[in-house]
Design a protein around this motif. Structure first.
Motif, PDB file in Angstrom:
ATOM      1  N   LEU A 366       0.813  -1.211   0.000  1.00  0.00           N
ATOM      2  CA  LEU A 366       0.000   0.000   0.000  1.00  0.00           C
ATOM      3  C   LEU A 366       0.849   1.264   0.000  1.00  0.00           C
ATOM      4  O   LEU A 366       0.483   2.274  -0.602  1.00  0.00           O
ATOM      5  N   LYS A 367       1.986   1.194   0.674  1.00  0.00           N
ATOM      6  CA  LYS A 367       2.835   2.381   0.807  1.00  0.00           C
ATOM      7  C   LYS A 367       4.268   1.927   1.019  1.00  0.00           C
ATOM      8  O   LYS A 367       4.510   0.921   1.701  1.00  0.00           O
ATOM      9  N   ASN A 368       5.217   2.661   0.456  1.00  0.00           N
ATOM     10  CA  ASN A 368       6.630   2.287   0.623  1.00  0.00           C
ATOM     11  C   ASN A 368       7.518   3.511   0.460  1.00  0.00           C
ATOM     12  O   ASN A 368       8.407   3.558  -0.384  1.00  0.00           O
ATOM     13  N   LYS A 369       7.266   4.514   1.270  1.00  0.00           N
ATOM     14  CA  LYS A 369       8.036   5.756   1.220  1.00  0.00           C
ATOM     15  C   LYS A 369       9.481   5.508   1.625  1.00  0.00           C
ATOM     16  O   LYS A 369       9.753   4.893   2.655  1.00  0.00           O
ATOM     17  N   GLY A 370      10.396   5.969   0.817  1.00  0.00           N
ATOM     18  CA  GLY A 370      11.807   5.761   1.102  1.00  0.00           C
ATOM     19  C   GLY A 370      12.299   4.377   0.762  1.00  0.00           C
ATOM     20  O   GLY A 370      13.446   4.038   1.085  1.00  0.00           O
ATOM     21  N   ALA A 468      15.891  -0.777  17.474  1.00  0.00           N
ATOM     22  CA  ALA A 468      15.968  -1.570  16.233  1.00  0.00           C
ATOM     23  C   ALA A 468      16.200  -0.647  15.039  1.00  0.00           C
ATOM     24  O   ALA A 468      15.910   0.552  15.074  1.00  0.00           O
ATOM     25  N   ASP A 469      16.733  -1.230  13.974  1.00  0.00           N
ATOM     26  CA  ASP A 469      16.905  -0.486  12.730  1.00  0.00           C
ATOM     27  C   ASP A 469      15.585  -0.359  11.975  1.00  0.00           C
ATOM     28  O   ASP A 469      15.317   0.658  11.331  1.00  0.00           O
ATOM     29  N   VAL A 470      14.785  -1.406  12.035  1.00  0.00           N
ATOM     30  CA  VAL A 470      13.483  -1.440  11.376  1.00  0.00           C
ATOM     31  C   VAL A 470      12.478  -2.116  12.304  1.00  0.00           C
ATOM     32  O   VAL A 470      12.818  -3.077  12.997  1.00  0.00           O
ATOM     33  N   VAL A 471      11.256  -1.619  12.297  1.00  0.00           N
ATOM     34  CA  VAL A 471      10.173  -2.244  13.058  1.00  0.00           C
ATOM     35  C   VAL A 471       9.167  -2.831  12.081  1.00  0.00           C
ATOM     36  O   VAL A 471       8.692  -2.145  11.170  1.00  0.00           O
ATOM     37  N   LEU A 472       8.852  -4.102  12.256  1.00  0.00           N
ATOM     38  CA  LEU A 472       7.787  -4.758  11.496  1.00  0.00           C
ATOM     39  C   LEU A 472       6.632  -4.996  12.458  1.00  0.00           C
ATOM     40  O   LEU A 472       6.725  -5.850  13.347  1.00  0.00           O
ATOM     41  N   TYR A 473       5.567  -4.227  12.283  1.00  0.00           N
ATOM     42  CA  TYR A 473       4.409  -4.348  13.163  1.00  0.00           C
ATOM     43  C   TYR A 473       3.357  -5.234  12.503  1.00  0.00           C
ATOM     44  O   TYR A 473       2.894  -4.935  11.390  1.00  0.00           O
ATOM     45  N   PHE A 474       2.956  -6.296  13.186  1.00  0.00           N
ATOM     46  CA  PHE A 474       1.940  -7.206  12.676  1.00  0.00           C
ATOM     47  C   PHE A 474       0.678  -7.067  13.519  1.00  0.00           C
ATOM     48  O   PHE A 474       0.609  -7.532  14.659  1.00  0.00           O
ATOM     49  N   VAL A 514       7.236  -0.426   9.507  1.00  0.00           N
ATOM     50  CA  VAL A 514       6.439  -1.104   8.484  1.00  0.00           C
ATOM     51  C   VAL A 514       5.236  -1.728   9.178  1.00  0.00           C
ATOM     52  O   VAL A 514       5.398  -2.565  10.076  1.00  0.00           O
ATOM     53  N   VAL A 515       4.020  -1.333   8.790  1.00  0.00           N
ATOM     54  CA  VAL A 515       2.808  -1.938   9.336  1.00  0.00           C
ATOM     55  C   VAL A 515       2.341  -3.027   8.382  1.00  0.00           C
ATOM     56  O   VAL A 515       2.082  -2.762   7.205  1.00  0.00           O
ATOM     57  N   LYS A 530       2.071   8.908   9.162  1.00  0.00           N
ATOM     58  CA  LYS A 530       3.213   8.807  10.076  1.00  0.00           C
ATOM     59  C   LYS A 530       4.001   7.512   9.884  1.00  0.00           C
ATOM     60  O   LYS A 530       5.030   7.313  10.530  1.00  0.00           O
ATOM     61  N   VAL A 531       3.498   6.666   9.014  1.00  0.00           N
ATOM     62  CA  VAL A 531       4.109   5.361   8.786  1.00  0.00           C
ATOM     63  C   VAL A 531       4.608   5.293   7.354  1.00  0.00           C
ATOM     64  O   VAL A 531       3.827   5.505   6.418  1.00  0.00           O
ATOM     65  N   PRO A 532       5.869   4.999   7.122  1.00  0.00           N
ATOM     66  CA  PRO A 532       6.395   5.022   5.756  1.00  0.00           C
ATOM     67  C   PRO A 532       6.023   3.840   4.886  1.00  0.00           C
ATOM     68  O   PRO A 532       5.990   3.963   3.665  1.00  0.00           O
TER      69      PRO A 532
END
Length: 746
Positions: A366-370, A468-474, A514-515, A530-532
């Motif tokens: 849906l979204k992938n900013k950056g 963390a460098d990246v957050v993966l929210y499930f 990342v959601v 607010k979420v990239p």
């Protein structure tokens, strides 16, 4: 051991290698189907005719043992074959060999926009049903997404009748190639789960024919579906399972359909209306179809002894009964009495691969900013995985589509399988939602209890995200009541369990969030800016974790697109802005309480309502990104003018302008700007999925006929194509039109 007459007949036939001339015509499947049906019908007693049109157990009808006509066994679907239950109870039969392949939700299948995936899905699930010797798979569900709150949306194929119909048609053909009938459901207007037994949609004919019937018609005529299931709801005061307008006038009359209409379980309430209204087979949730009746009380069904007594007294004619029996016999001869149907298979490597491939094509970026995704080992070392849906199994629950899966790989496990060598992965729960994992005796055996407070869970998640460098929210929904579940609708579009607050807190401490939203329908996203990066991941079945890891790692380039509009709020949905959801109290003809539900939005469902009112949803219908980019050339129409019976060919070149191989779904919409009646700004009438290497160009080709240009004239009760100027709009979503072309119908 006592052998059945059917089994003895089969031995006689098979031992000879050919049909013996002395064998009755109805057993000779080299004879024309209608000849076999008439021969069998002529040999049946009145009692046998009555017996064959109602259940003898929870999921079977008896056939005609005296004539060697087999039992007819049904099974719930449409995303996997239901485990066996006891003969006369809902309790599990405790078989050890009835664990199935759990395929992705039908919403995910629709999101592939790929009829080849629908055919693969149908063929695969049909093989599993055939292996279990089922004659009828109760699915697919193709009711239109009228509201994002409908609890059963995850079983359906989105908001657009054209997309739903095209995907359903290939699903139907795939299943039935195994000699297993589909039972297309729920015909029709079953668009909500709240008050589902008492809802009485008030719908004008144009809306009915343009929005709520086309997918069913395609399944019936193009797919040649062998059975249909009516809904629990009413339509114009009569229950859908035996509604004379739906079943007699439209399905069997206008469409010339020769299959069998099967009631939903316990959806019948009266003998006379069921007989006259086009119902062919009655099944029930309880043994008498109505209440907690005595055991083995199937003769009390409305189409059992009450119908038999009505024929004997002269109230009903045997001609009506014969039509029902013919339809059931056709269904039987096409399925369980078809000696040439393949053997099928269960839980095969091919089915696992199909599950993973369909899921991979259906996930929507849906979204992938950056360009946070796919994850780059050169930039990312530590991943914080947060959220209950990272560890929760989803194949159990949700209602009759609940499955006993052979296995289920959770998102967290899938990420560890694929990324564990390249990244450090830490996990925090973040929130507690549904800790149950049980439905009708099937259990996930997960213990998801967590006794930390909301504050403690959130603090631990935020700390993990901060480091963390990246957050993966499930997160997202689950199969609990008021989420994605049969017999209840959602209470709002908001994420449950205070997830919005959690996501906001995570976004404050880590910009690389990342959601991954797991749900079967749209949710409100107040944090979207607010979420990239956001992935729509659906319920993906056995291979859930591996499938998601495929996309996050970049092994699979996402190519799915939304089969429905992602509303920012309920007031962007016509059913809620203009309707009276979930209805107003009323009475039916028997004086029973019902809920009248005016469909005041008419034909303006989904993106049609968005376009008409110039609204901006969170994400539009047909939206979906890729890890590469695509450039569209100019659309062209083969001729600028043509007659009503001409076919117009539309072409558009599409180029992969990025550096990764990927697939683009090219969407074609039709606009009739100067119609004599009010029409949508545009309507989907074609789509193509093109696989393109970097730098490669392919041409998407579409054909447009009179049917694609017509509207339904309720006064004349026919489809009308008006001469004049039309426009084709081609793009990457309903809101991203890349090229246009015009033509004139003379």
């Amino acid at each position: 051991m006592k052998l059945s007459k059917l089994f003895i007949s089969s031995l006689i036939i098979c031992s000879a290698g050919v049909i013996n001339a002395s064998v009755p015509v109805y057993l000779d499947d080299s004879k024309p189907l209608e000849e076999r049906v008439e021969d069998a019908l002529s040999r049946m007693t009145l009692q046998e005719k009555i017996d064959i049109i109602h259940a003898q157990s929870k999921f079977s009808a008896p056939g005609v043992p005296r004539l060697g006509i087999a039992e007819l066994w049904c099974t719930d679907g449409p995303m996997g074959v239901r485990p066996e239950v006891l003969w006369d109870e809902w309790e599990q039969a405790s078989w050890t060999n009835d664990s199935c392949t759990a395929f992705p939700s039908l919403t995910c299948l629709a999101a592939t926009w790929n009829p080849e995936m629908a055919a693969l899905y149908g063929k695969s699930i049909g093989e599993e049903a055939r292996f279990r010797n089922k004659a009828v798979l109760l699915g697919p569900g193709i009711n239109i997404y009228r509201t994002p709150l409908c609890g059963r949306n995850f079983e359906y194929m989105g908001e657009d009748p054209f997309l739903s119909g095209k995907m359903a048609t290939e699903y139907v053909k795939g299943v039935q190639s195994n000699g297993v009938a589909v039972c297309v459901k729920h015909f029709a207007l079953n668009n909500n789960e709240i008050n589902r037994h008492t809802s009485n949609p008030i719908v004008d004919d144009r809306t009915l024919y343009e929005i709520y019937l086309p997918a069913f018609k395609m399944a019936a005529t193009d797919g040649d579906a062998w059975s249909f299931m009516g809904g629990y709801n009413l339509f114009r005061g009569e229950h859908a399972s035996y509604n004379p307008i739906l079943m007699n006038d439209i399905l069997k009359g206008e469409w010339g359909w020769d299959g069998a209409v099967i009631s939903d379980w316990g959806a019948v309430h009266d003998t006379e209306t069921a007989v006259k209204g086009g119902l062919d087979m009655e099944f029930g949730s309880w043994t008498n179809g109505l209440t907690n009746g005595v055991s083995n009380a199937y003769d009390n069904y409305w189409l059992a002894n009450p119908y038999l007594n009505g024929i004997k007294s002269g109230k009903f004619s045997e001609d009506e009964l014969n039509d029902k029996v013919r339809r059931v016999l056709r269904l039987t001869f096409r399925t369980t009495m078809n000696r040439n149907r393949p053997w099928g298979s269960m839980g095969s490597d091919e089915h696992k691969a199909a599950c993973r491939q369909i899921g991979g094509e259906g996930i929507v970026l849906l979204k992938n900013k950056g360009n946070i995704l796919p994850l780059d080992p050169a930039k990312v070392k530590k991943i914080a995985v947060i959220g209950e849906n990272a560890i929760k199994m989803m194949t159990v629950g949700g209602g009759s589509s609940s499955l006993k899966a052979a296995y289920e790989i959770t998102p967290l496990q899938g990420l560890k399988n694929r990324l564990g060598k390249d990244f450090e992965i830490v996990y925090e729960r973040g929130y507690v939602g549904d800790t149950l994992g049980e439905y009708n005796g099937v259990r996930t055996n997960q213990d998801l209890r967590d006794f930390r407070s909301v504050e403690e869970l959130r603090e631990a998640a935020v700390n993990a995200a901060r480091n963390a460098d990246v957050v993966l929210y499930f997160g997202g929904l689950n199969k609990a009541d008021h989420n994605d579940a049969e017999d209840s609708d959602r209470l709002s579009m908001n994420l449950p369990y205070e997830q919005n607050e959690l996501i906001e807190a995570l976004a404050k401490v880590n910009k690389n969030l990342v959601v991954v939203n797991i749900s079967g329908t749209g949710v409100a996203m107040p944090w979207v800016n607010k979420v990239p990066a956001i992935l729509q991941a659906w319920y993906l079945g056995n291979e859930t974790g591996n499938t998601i890891a495929d996309v996050i790692s970049g092994d699979v380039n996402p190519s799915g697109k939304l089969p429905y509009t992602y509303y920012a709020n309920l007031m962007q949905c016509g059913a809620h802005k203009m309707g009276e959801y979930p209805g107003t109290p009323a009475k039916d003809k028997f004086g029973n309480d019902i809920f009248d539900m005016p469909y005041n939005e008419g034909i303006y469902v989904g993106y049609r309502f968005i376009d008409k009112n110039k609204l901006k949803p969170t994400f539009p219908f047909g939206h979906g990104l890729s890890y590469t980019t695509f450039t569209y050339g100019d659309a062209s129409v083969d001729k600028k003018k043509g007659g009503l019976n001409d076919v117009f060919t539309v072409t558009v070149p599409v180029t992969n302008s990025g550096d990764r191989a990927g697939s683009e779904i090219v969407e074609l919409y039709i606009s009739d700007p100067k119609s004599s009646v009010d029409r949508p700004v545009k309507e989907l009438k074609g789509f193509k999925k093109l696989a393109l290497a970097p730098g490669e160009t392919k041409t998407a080709t579409f054909t447009i006929s009179k049917d694609d240009l017509s509207f339904f004239d309720a006064d004349r009760h026919e489809w009308v194509c008006e001469p004049g100027a039309f426009e084709v709009l081609i793009g990457a979503s309903s809101a991203d039109i890349r090229t246009k072309a015009g033509f004139t119908v003379e």
